[in-house]
Scaffold this motif. Sequence first.
Motif, PDB file in Angstrom:
ATOM      1  N   GLY A 166      -4.672   9.772  -3.054  1.00 54.77           N
ATOM      2  CA  GLY A 166      -5.308   8.465  -2.928  1.00 54.77           C
ATOM      3  C   GLY A 166      -4.374   7.386  -2.406  1.00 54.77           C
ATOM      4  O   GLY A 166      -3.322   7.677  -1.827  1.00 54.77           O
ATOM      5  N   LEU A 167      -4.744   6.175  -2.646  1.00 61.13           N
ATOM      6  CA  LEU A 167      -4.012   5.006  -2.173  1.00 61.13           C
ATOM      7  C   LEU A 167      -3.709   4.119  -3.372  1.00 61.13           C
ATOM      8  O   LEU A 167      -4.618   3.798  -4.156  1.00 61.13           O
ATOM      9  N   LEU A 168      -2.455   3.712  -3.514  1.00 62.36           N
ATOM     10  CA  LEU A 168      -2.054   2.830  -4.604  1.00 62.36           C
ATOM     11  C   LEU A 168      -1.842   1.437  -4.020  1.00 62.36           C
ATOM     12  O   LEU A 168      -1.072   1.254  -3.073  1.00 62.36           O
ATOM     13  N   ILE A 169      -2.546   0.454  -4.568  1.00 63.42           N
ATOM     14  CA  ILE A 169      -2.420  -0.940  -4.130  1.00 63.42           C
ATOM     15  C   ILE A 169      -1.703  -1.699  -5.238  1.00 63.42           C
ATOM     16  O   ILE A 169      -2.183  -1.743  -6.381  1.00 63.42           O
TER      17      ILE A 169
ATOM     18  N   LEU B 208       0.851  -1.182   0.000  1.00 66.03           N
ATOM     19  CA  LEU B 208       0.000   0.000   0.000  1.00 66.03           C
ATOM     20  C   LEU B 208       0.888   1.234   0.000  1.00 66.03           C
ATOM     21  O   LEU B 208       1.779   1.358   0.828  1.00 66.03           O
ATOM     22  N   GLU B 209       0.647   2.118  -0.937  1.00 67.31           N
ATOM     23  CA  GLU B 209       1.422   3.353  -1.030  1.00 67.31           C
ATOM     24  C   GLU B 209       0.463   4.531  -0.912  1.00 67.31           C
ATOM     25  O   GLU B 209      -0.498   4.632  -1.667  1.00 67.31           O
ATOM     26  N   ILE B 210       0.724   5.391   0.048  1.00 69.67           N
ATOM     27  CA  ILE B 210      -0.122   6.567   0.251  1.00 69.67           C
ATOM     28  C   ILE B 210       0.360   7.662  -0.693  1.00 69.67           C
ATOM     29  O   ILE B 210       1.526   8.059  -0.662  1.00 69.67           O
ATOM     30  N   LEU B 211      -0.547   8.116  -1.531  1.00 71.36           N
ATOM     31  CA  LEU B 211      -0.258   9.183  -2.484  1.00 71.36           C
ATOM     32  C   LEU B 211      -0.970  10.452  -2.043  1.00 71.36           C
ATOM     33  O   LEU B 211      -1.808  10.426  -1.146  1.00 71.36           O
ATOM     34  N   LYS B 212      -0.641  11.556  -2.694  1.00 71.73           N
ATOM     35  CA  LYS B 212      -1.259  12.837  -2.356  1.00 71.73           C
ATOM     36  C   LYS B 212      -2.777  12.794  -2.524  1.00 71.73           C
ATOM     37  O   LYS B 212      -3.519  13.327  -1.712  1.00 71.73           O
TER      38      LYS B 212
END
Length: 84
Positions: free
Chosen positions: A38-41, A32-36
Motif C-alpha cells: 500500500g501507500l503510507l501518507i 508518501l512512502e510506497i510499501l509492499k
Amino acid sequence: MTTANIISIGTSKGIRIPKNIIEHFGFDKVSLEILKDGLLIKPLKTSKISSWDTKKLRELAKNDKSDLIDDFATCDVEQKDWEW
C-alpha cells in the motif's frame, strides 16, 4: 478507518483528505512512502514561514531587538546602482 475515493485533478488522480484529519495533525504537506502492500501518507512538519511573507516577518520581529526588518523595509533596491 476512514476511506477516500480516487478523484480526477486535472490530468492526474488524487484523494481528498477529510478536513478533520488535516486539522487533527495540523499539516499542509505530506510524505508518501510506497510499501509492499500500500501507500503510507505521513504529515510533514513545516516551518511557520514557508515563503517570504512580509506580514509574518513583521509579526515575528515585534519581539526581536534587531532592526534587520526595518532596514529591509526601507531599502530601495530599484534606486541603487548594482555592481557585479
